[in-house]
Scaffold this motif. Structure first.
Motif, PDB file in Angstrom:
ATOM      1  N   LEU A   1       0.829  -1.206   0.000  1.00  0.00           N
ATOM      2  CA  LEU A   1       0.000   0.000   0.000  1.00  0.00           C
ATOM      3  C   LEU A   1       0.864   1.257   0.000  1.00  0.00           C
ATOM      4  O   LEU A   1       0.593   2.214  -0.743  1.00  0.00           O
ATOM      5  CB  LEU A   1      -0.918  -0.010   1.228  1.00  0.00           C
ATOM      6  CG  LEU A   1      -1.927   1.136   1.316  1.00  0.00           C
ATOM      7  CD1 LEU A   1      -3.026   0.969   0.280  1.00  0.00           C
ATOM      8  CD2 LEU A   1      -2.525   1.204   2.725  1.00  0.00           C
ATOM      9  N   ALA A   2       1.913   1.265   0.817  1.00  0.00           N
ATOM     10  CA  ALA A   2       2.785   2.440   0.915  1.00  0.00           C
ATOM     11  C   ALA A   2       3.523   2.694  -0.385  1.00  0.00           C
ATOM     12  O   ALA A   2       3.770   3.850  -0.759  1.00  0.00           O
ATOM     13  CB  ALA A   2       3.771   2.258   2.065  1.00  0.00           C
ATOM     14  N   ALA A   3       3.894   1.631  -1.088  1.00  0.00           N
ATOM     15  CA  ALA A   3       4.597   1.788  -2.363  1.00  0.00           C
ATOM     16  C   ALA A   3       3.662   2.269  -3.473  1.00  0.00           C
ATOM     17  O   ALA A   3       4.062   3.061  -4.334  1.00  0.00           O
ATOM     18  CB  ALA A   3       5.260   0.472  -2.760  1.00  0.00           C
ATOM     19  N   ARG A   4       2.401   1.809  -3.444  1.00  0.00           N
ATOM     20  CA  ARG A   4       1.458   2.137  -4.523  1.00  0.00           C
ATOM     21  C   ARG A   4       0.633   3.380  -4.231  1.00  0.00           C
ATOM     22  O   ARG A   4       0.248   4.105  -5.157  1.00  0.00           O
ATOM     23  CB  ARG A   4       0.515   0.955  -4.746  1.00  0.00           C
ATOM     24  CG  ARG A   4       1.196  -0.311  -5.206  1.00  0.00           C
ATOM     25  CD  ARG A   4       0.180  -1.420  -5.344  1.00  0.00           C
ATOM     26  NE  ARG A   4       0.820  -2.679  -5.658  1.00  0.00           N
ATOM     27  CZ  ARG A   4       0.177  -3.819  -5.860  1.00  0.00           C
ATOM     28  NH1 ARG A   4      -1.148  -3.839  -5.779  1.00  0.00           N
ATOM     29  NH2 ARG A   4       0.824  -4.925  -6.143  1.00  0.00           N
ATOM     30  N   HIS A   5       0.304   3.591  -2.955  1.00  0.00           N
ATOM     31  CA  HIS A   5      -0.581   4.691  -2.565  1.00  0.00           C
ATOM     32  C   HIS A   5       0.029   5.449  -1.387  1.00  0.00           C
ATOM     33  O   HIS A   5      -0.515   5.429  -0.273  1.00  0.00           O
ATOM     34  CB  HIS A   5      -1.960   4.148  -2.185  1.00  0.00           C
ATOM     35  CG  HIS A   5      -2.621   3.321  -3.242  1.00  0.00           C
ATOM     36  ND1 HIS A   5      -3.248   3.876  -4.344  1.00  0.00           N
ATOM     37  CD2 HIS A   5      -2.740   1.965  -3.380  1.00  0.00           C
ATOM     38  CE1 HIS A   5      -3.742   2.916  -5.103  1.00  0.00           C
ATOM     39  NE2 HIS A   5      -3.440   1.741  -4.547  1.00  0.00           N
ATOM     40  N   PRO A   6       1.137   6.120  -1.587  1.00  0.00           N
ATOM     41  CA  PRO A   6       1.809   6.783  -0.458  1.00  0.00           C
ATOM     42  C   PRO A   6       0.943   7.830   0.238  1.00  0.00           C
ATOM     43  O   PRO A   6       1.141   8.098   1.432  1.00  0.00           O
ATOM     44  CB  PRO A   6       3.047   7.422  -1.108  1.00  0.00           C
ATOM     45  CG  PRO A   6       2.736   7.495  -2.566  1.00  0.00           C
ATOM     46  CD  PRO A   6       1.858   6.316  -2.859  1.00  0.00           C
ATOM     47  N   GLN A   7      -0.023   8.387  -0.468  1.00  0.00           N
ATOM     48  CA  GLN A   7      -0.899   9.396   0.128  1.00  0.00           C
ATOM     49  C   GLN A   7      -1.799   8.812   1.212  1.00  0.00           C
ATOM     50  O   GLN A   7      -2.394   9.567   1.994  1.00  0.00           O
ATOM     51  CB  GLN A   7      -1.743  10.080  -0.954  1.00  0.00           C
ATOM     52  CG  GLN A   7      -2.885   9.251  -1.520  1.00  0.00           C
ATOM     53  CD  GLN A   7      -2.462   8.219  -2.567  1.00  0.00           C
ATOM     54  OE1 GLN A   7      -1.290   7.999  -2.807  1.00  0.00           O
ATOM     55  NE2 GLN A   7      -3.443   7.602  -3.213  1.00  0.00           N
ATOM     56  N   LEU A   8      -1.916   7.476   1.252  1.00  0.00           N
ATOM     57  CA  LEU A   8      -2.778   6.814   2.242  1.00  0.00           C
ATOM     58  C   LEU A   8      -1.989   6.277   3.435  1.00  0.00           C
ATOM     59  O   LEU A   8      -2.589   5.674   4.326  1.00  0.00           O
ATOM     60  CB  LEU A   8      -3.540   5.654   1.585  1.00  0.00           C
ATOM     61  CG  LEU A   8      -4.452   6.000   0.415  1.00  0.00           C
ATOM     62  CD1 LEU A   8      -5.104   4.741  -0.131  1.00  0.00           C
ATOM     63  CD2 LEU A   8      -5.520   7.010   0.841  1.00  0.00           C
ATOM     64  N   THR A   9      -0.684   6.482   3.447  1.00  0.00           N
ATOM     65  CA  THR A   9       0.143   5.841   4.478  1.00  0.00           C
ATOM     66  C   THR A   9       1.043   6.857   5.180  1.00  0.00           C
ATOM     67  O   THR A   9       2.262   6.847   5.019  1.00  0.00           O
ATOM     68  CB  THR A   9       1.006   4.730   3.862  1.00  0.00           C
ATOM     69  OG1 THR A   9       1.803   5.291   2.797  1.00  0.00           O
ATOM     70  CG2 THR A   9       0.148   3.613   3.304  1.00  0.00           C
ATOM     71  N   PRO A  10       0.464   7.736   6.007  1.00  0.00           N
ATOM     72  CA  PRO A  10       1.296   8.721   6.707  1.00  0.00           C
ATOM     73  C   PRO A  10       2.210   8.108   7.759  1.00  0.00           C
ATOM     74  O   PRO A  10       3.314   8.611   7.997  1.00  0.00           O
ATOM     75  CB  PRO A  10       0.270   9.663   7.345  1.00  0.00           C
ATOM     76  CG  PRO A  10      -0.970   8.836   7.486  1.00  0.00           C
ATOM     77  CD  PRO A  10      -0.974   7.898   6.304  1.00  0.00           C
ATOM     78  N   ARG A  11       1.751   7.013   8.405  1.00  0.00           N
ATOM     79  CA  ARG A  11       2.536   6.332   9.451  1.00  0.00           C
ATOM     80  C   ARG A  11       2.219   4.846   9.407  1.00  0.00           C
ATOM     81  O   ARG A  11       1.049   4.465   9.321  1.00  0.00           O
ATOM     82  CB  ARG A  11       2.193   6.863  10.852  1.00  0.00           C
ATOM     83  CG  ARG A  11       2.635   8.280  11.134  1.00  0.00           C
ATOM     84  CD  ARG A  11       1.946   8.843  12.353  1.00  0.00           C
ATOM     85  NE  ARG A  11       0.481   8.826  12.197  1.00  0.00           N
ATOM     86  CZ  ARG A  11      -0.203   9.725  11.503  1.00  0.00           C
ATOM     87  NH1 ARG A  11       0.421  10.722  10.905  1.00  0.00           N
ATOM     88  NH2 ARG A  11      -1.513   9.639  11.397  1.00  0.00           N
TER      89      ARG A  11
END
Length: 259
Positions: free
Chosen positions: A120-130
């Protein structure tokens, strides 16, 4: 902290509600408890929200905790041939987070849930603040299925009986076909190449006595994450989030700077 604030937090700790939302054609369930900044628990392979009740209760005085059931797990039912890959679980989670407005939540993934969060962090960084990754799977080298089952069995001796019972129930609901398909996919999901792409601050939790995920794999993961840090919990099994929920809560509070 004022006495009134403490009472309000205690009330929030006790309150829980069931939340349903249809995402990608699947009626998706989450158990929500507590108040404060949002935190989402992403489950491990075969696990459901009932495996995380101890952790959710420990976190609830400080966070609004969403214990999410992935498709085919727990109350979130899905056809046997759907959501049997890490990629499909990742994209469904992304859509679910957006649909609920949980785009600034702290995300805590256990086991397979941690692997899903790396994708998720690699594909959708805007969704993974922490990110908090508790014993994430999918890191090289990976064990054959039979050896992994044996490791899970050994690790179970260190878990609480209540957790083992809840885990068994959850596995039966998910079904052996889904669990095996997902495990085979996670071994080929390409997770090992992802850590350098993850820009979110990431806390990696390692159980000292974990029989399922090798400690050297987690040390290597933390080193390869641009903003990663590793904490080893003494005597912690693979399910350290259940065995030591208070310890995990304190680490997460410090990481997310919630007091």
């Amino acid at each position: 902290m004022s006495a009134t604030h403490e009472v309000n937090r205690n009330e929030a700790h006790l309150a829980a509600r069931n939340v349903w939302l249809t995402v990608q054609g699947v009626r998706t369930y989450a158990r929500v408890q507590g108040s404060g900044p949002p935190l989402v628990i992403v489950p491990g392979l075969g696990c459901s929200h009932v495996c995380y009740t101890a952790l959710q209760s420990a976190l609830a005085p400080y966070f609004e905790v969403w214990a999410y059931d992935a498709p085919g797990h727990g109350y979130t039912r899905a056809a046997p041939n759907r959501f049997t890959t890490v990629e499909s679980l990742t994209e469904q989670l992304a859509a679910w987070l957006v649909a609920h407005g949980l785009t600034n939540a702290t995300l805590l993934g256990h086991s397979l849930g941690g692997q899903v969060l790396l994708h998720l962090a690699a594909r959708h960084p805007q969704l993974t603040p922490r990110l908090v990754l508790s014993a994430p799977t999918g890191l090289q080298p990976l064990m054959p299925v039979a050896q992994q089952v044996w490791r899970v069995f050994l690790d179970g001796f260190r878990d609480r009986r209540y957790y083992v019972w809840r885990l068994t129930q959850s596995y039966l609901i998910a079904g052996p076909r889904r669990v095996i398909r997902l495990y085979r996919d996670l071994r080929h999901a390409g997770t090992d190449a992802l850590p350098p792409q993850v820009q979110a601050p990431t806390l990696v939790l390692q159980g000292e006595a974990d029989e399922v995920v090798r400690s050297r794999a987690l040390r290597r993961l933390a080193c390869r994450l641009p903003r990663g840090q590793l904490v080893c919990i003494e005597h912690g099994p693979h399910a350290l989030i259940d065995k030591y929920p208070v310890t995990v809560t304190e680490l997460v509070r410090e990481f997310a700077r919630v007091h």
